[in-house]
Design a protein around this motif. Structure first.
Motif, PDB file in Angstrom:
ATOM      1  N   GLU A  18       0.816  -1.208   0.000  1.00 11.82           N
ATOM      2  CA  GLU A  18       0.000   0.000   0.000  1.00 11.82           C
ATOM      3  C   GLU A  18       0.851   1.260   0.000  1.00 11.82           C
ATOM      4  O   GLU A  18       0.348   2.347  -0.226  1.00 11.82           O
ATOM      5  N   ALA A  19       2.148   1.136   0.230  1.00 14.74           N
ATOM      6  CA  ALA A  19       3.030   2.293   0.310  1.00 14.74           C
ATOM      7  C   ALA A  19       3.373   2.872  -1.059  1.00 14.74           C
ATOM      8  O   ALA A  19       3.789   4.007  -1.156  1.00 14.74           O
ATOM      9  N   VAL A  20       3.196   2.084  -2.145  1.00 16.62           N
ATOM     10  CA  VAL A  20       3.553   2.533  -3.484  1.00 16.62           C
ATOM     11  C   VAL A  20       2.457   2.146  -4.467  1.00 16.62           C
ATOM     12  O   VAL A  20       1.991   1.015  -4.458  1.00 16.62           O
ATOM     13  N   CYS A  21       2.047   3.084  -5.303  1.00 15.21           N
ATOM     14  CA  CYS A  21       1.141   2.781  -6.406  1.00 15.21           C
ATOM     15  C   CYS A  21       2.022   2.348  -7.576  1.00 15.21           C
ATOM     16  O   CYS A  21       3.003   3.028  -7.878  1.00 15.21           O
ATOM     17  N   PRO A  38       3.785   7.588  -3.242  1.00 17.25           N
ATOM     18  CA  PRO A  38       4.761   7.420  -4.322  1.00 17.25           C
ATOM     19  C   PRO A  38       4.178   6.549  -5.438  1.00 17.25           C
ATOM     20  O   PRO A  38       3.374   5.650  -5.176  1.00 17.25           O
ATOM     21  N   VAL A  39       4.593   6.813  -6.682  1.00 16.22           N
ATOM     22  CA  VAL A  39       4.106   6.061  -7.836  1.00 16.22           C
ATOM     23  C   VAL A  39       5.305   5.540  -8.620  1.00 16.22           C
ATOM     24  O   VAL A  39       6.233   6.289  -8.923  1.00 16.22           O
ATOM     25  N   ALA A  40       5.257   4.251  -8.957  1.00 14.78           N
ATOM     26  CA  ALA A  40       6.274   3.639  -9.812  1.00 14.78           C
ATOM     27  C   ALA A  40       5.596   3.238 -11.118  1.00 14.78           C
ATOM     28  O   ALA A  40       4.591   2.526 -11.103  1.00 14.78           O
ATOM     29  N   VAL A  41       6.128   3.715 -12.238  1.00 18.66           N
ATOM     30  CA  VAL A  41       5.544   3.435 -13.548  1.00 18.66           C
ATOM     31  C   VAL A  41       6.500   2.560 -14.342  1.00 18.66           C
ATOM     32  O   VAL A  41       7.666   2.903 -14.511  1.00 18.66           O
ATOM     33  N   PHE A  42       5.968   1.439 -14.827  1.00 17.34           N
ATOM     34  CA  PHE A  42       6.745   0.547 -15.678  1.00 17.34           C
ATOM     35  C   PHE A  42       6.063   0.342 -17.030  1.00 17.34           C
ATOM     36  O   PHE A  42       6.623  -0.246 -17.932  1.00 17.34           O
ATOM     37  N   GLY A  43       4.835   0.852 -17.172  1.00 24.14           N
ATOM     38  CA  GLY A  43       4.051   0.706 -18.394  1.00 24.14           C
ATOM     39  C   GLY A  43       3.994   1.996 -19.181  1.00 24.14           C
ATOM     40  O   GLY A  43       4.945   2.772 -19.215  1.00 24.14           O
ATOM     41  N   HIS A  44       2.817   2.246 -19.821  1.00 25.50           N
ATOM     42  CA  HIS A  44       2.625   3.408 -20.685  1.00 25.50           C
ATOM     43  C   HIS A  44       1.466   4.239 -20.164  1.00 25.50           C
ATOM     44  O   HIS A  44       0.391   3.703 -19.882  1.00 25.50           O
ATOM     45  N   ILE A  45       1.687   5.549 -20.040  1.00 19.24           N
ATOM     46  CA  ILE A  45       0.643   6.469 -19.610  1.00 19.24           C
ATOM     47  C   ILE A  45       0.554   7.601 -20.623  1.00 19.24           C
ATOM     48  O   ILE A  45       1.573   8.182 -21.004  1.00 19.24           O
ATOM     49  N   ALA A  46      -0.673   7.912 -21.048  1.00 23.36           N
ATOM     50  CA  ALA A  46      -0.934   9.076 -21.884  1.00 23.36           C
ATOM     51  C   ALA A  46      -1.917   9.943 -21.112  1.00 23.36           C
ATOM     52  O   ALA A  46      -3.049   9.532 -20.871  1.00 23.36           O
ATOM     53  N   GLY A  47      -1.450  11.090 -20.653  1.00 25.47           N
ATOM     54  CA  GLY A  47      -2.312  11.965 -19.877  1.00 25.47           C
ATOM     55  C   GLY A  47      -1.550  12.675 -18.785  1.00 25.47           C
ATOM     56  O   GLY A  47      -0.397  13.051 -18.967  1.00 25.47           O
ATOM     57  N   LEU A  54       7.618  10.287  -7.938  1.00 27.37           N
ATOM     58  CA  LEU A  54       7.376   9.474  -9.129  1.00 27.37           C
ATOM     59  C   LEU A  54       8.664   8.841  -9.601  1.00 27.37           C
ATOM     60  O   LEU A  54       9.701   9.503  -9.657  1.00 27.37           O
ATOM     61  N   MET A  55       8.581   7.569  -9.951  1.00 30.55           N
ATOM     62  CA  MET A  55       9.710   6.870 -10.553  1.00 30.55           C
ATOM     63  C   MET A  55       9.214   6.285 -11.872  1.00 30.55           C
ATOM     64  O   MET A  55       8.306   5.460 -11.888  1.00 30.55           O
ATOM     65  N   ILE A  56       9.786   6.765 -12.978  1.00 29.60           N
ATOM     66  CA  ILE A  56       9.439   6.274 -14.305  1.00 29.60           C
ATOM     67  C   ILE A  56      10.521   5.256 -14.664  1.00 29.60           C
ATOM     68  O   ILE A  56      11.657   5.622 -14.949  1.00 29.60           O
ATOM     69  N   GLY A  57      10.179   3.974 -14.589  1.00 27.84           N
ATOM     70  CA  GLY A  57      11.153   2.905 -14.742  1.00 27.84           C
ATOM     71  C   GLY A  57      11.694   2.766 -16.154  1.00 27.84           C
ATOM     72  O   GLY A  57      11.119   3.286 -17.119  1.00 27.84           O
ATOM     73  N   GLN A  69       6.810  16.050  -5.948  1.00 28.10           N
ATOM     74  CA  GLN A  69       7.915  16.648  -5.217  1.00 28.10           C
ATOM     75  C   GLN A  69       9.232  16.207  -5.849  1.00 28.10           C
ATOM     76  O   GLN A  69      10.132  16.997  -6.034  1.00 28.10           O
ATOM     77  N   GLU A  70       9.319  14.910  -6.171  1.00 25.91           N
ATOM     78  CA  GLU A  70      10.536  14.349  -6.771  1.00 25.91           C
ATOM     79  C   GLU A  70      10.148  13.438  -7.925  1.00 25.91           C
ATOM     80  O   GLU A  70       9.261  12.610  -7.796  1.00 25.91           O
ATOM     81  N   VAL A  71      10.828  13.609  -9.071  1.00 24.31           N
ATOM     82  CA  VAL A  71      10.610  12.765 -10.238  1.00 24.31           C
ATOM     83  C   VAL A  71      11.946  12.154 -10.628  1.00 24.31           C
ATOM     84  O   VAL A  71      12.922  12.871 -10.859  1.00 24.31           O
ATOM     85  N   THR A  72      11.977  10.827 -10.697  1.00 25.53           N
ATOM     86  CA  THR A  72      13.164  10.098 -11.138  1.00 25.53           C
ATOM     87  C   THR A  72      12.801   9.382 -12.432  1.00 25.53           C
ATOM     88  O   THR A  72      11.822   8.637 -12.481  1.00 25.53           O
ATOM     89  N   VAL A  73      13.585   9.627 -13.493  1.00 22.59           N
ATOM     90  CA  VAL A  73      13.270   9.074 -14.804  1.00 22.59           C
ATOM     91  C   VAL A  73      14.384   8.134 -15.246  1.00 22.59           C
ATOM     92  O   VAL A  73      15.548   8.533 -15.315  1.00 22.59           O
ATOM     93  N   LEU A  74      14.004   6.898 -15.535  1.00 17.80           N
ATOM     94  CA  LEU A  74      14.892   5.938 -16.174  1.00 17.80           C
ATOM     95  C   LEU A  74      14.345   5.558 -17.546  1.00 17.80           C
ATOM     96  O   LEU A  74      15.055   5.012 -18.374  1.00 17.80           O
ATOM     97  N   GLY A  75      13.068   5.859 -17.782  1.00 13.23           N
ATOM     98  CA  GLY A  75      12.386   5.557 -19.039  1.00 13.23           C
ATOM     99  C   GLY A  75      12.291   6.790 -19.918  1.00 13.23           C
ATOM    100  O   GLY A  75      13.251   7.537 -20.065  1.00 13.23           O
ATOM    101  N   ARG A  76      11.078   7.011 -20.467  1.00 12.17           N
ATOM    102  CA  ARG A  76      10.887   8.097 -21.443  1.00 12.17           C
ATOM    103  C   ARG A  76       9.690   8.956 -21.050  1.00 12.17           C
ATOM    104  O   ARG A  76       8.626   8.426 -20.746  1.00 12.17           O
TER     105      ARG A  76
END
Length: 121
Positions: A18-21, A38-47, A54-57, A69-76
């Motif tokens: 429950e600590a991370v979406c 906190p949100v971890a994204v490994f898929g595709h979001i349009a919007g 946020l962590m964009i994997g 507050q903080e955005v970490t980008v490893l993807g696109r």
């Protein structure tokens, strides 16, 4: 933030789910995502994507607006990033605008756009 770092580090299970979406690599979402955690994204979001951190994997794609507050980008990301702290890591690719207080980029990242100080008021 510990759970988000655990997700980014590898396949070890998160101790408090429950600590991370999390948006899985097999997911595509069109619309607005608002999350107080906190949100971890490994898929595709349009919007629009908003979260506390946020962590964009690696392999993830976001097309639209990202705010936290903080955005970490490893993807696109193609669009606009608004955050106090922005980190572009590994082979991250960002096309668009970054509004920030702190911006760091590793050597292999790609940034095509402009960055400006975040206006707080």
């Amino acid at each position: 933030m510990e759970a988000l770092e655990q997700l980014a580090a590898g396949p070890e299970p998160v101790t408090r789910p429950e600590a991370v979406c999390s948006i899985g690599s097999d997911m595509s979402i069109v619309g607005k995502i608002l999350c107080d955690a906190p949100v971890a994204v490994f898929g595709h979001i349009a919007g629009e994507l908003r979260g506390s951190h946020l962590m964009i994997g690696a392999g993830a794609r976001v097309e639209g607006s990202v705010s936290a507050q903080e955005v970490t980008v490893l993807g696109r990301i193609k669009g606009t990033i608004r955050a106090v702290q922005v980190k572009l890591l590994g082979r991250a690719i960002v096309e668009g605008y970054i509004f920030h207080e702190q911006l760091s980029m590793e050597e292999e990242t790609s940034f095509d756009g402009s960055s400006r100080p975040l206006l707080r008021g």
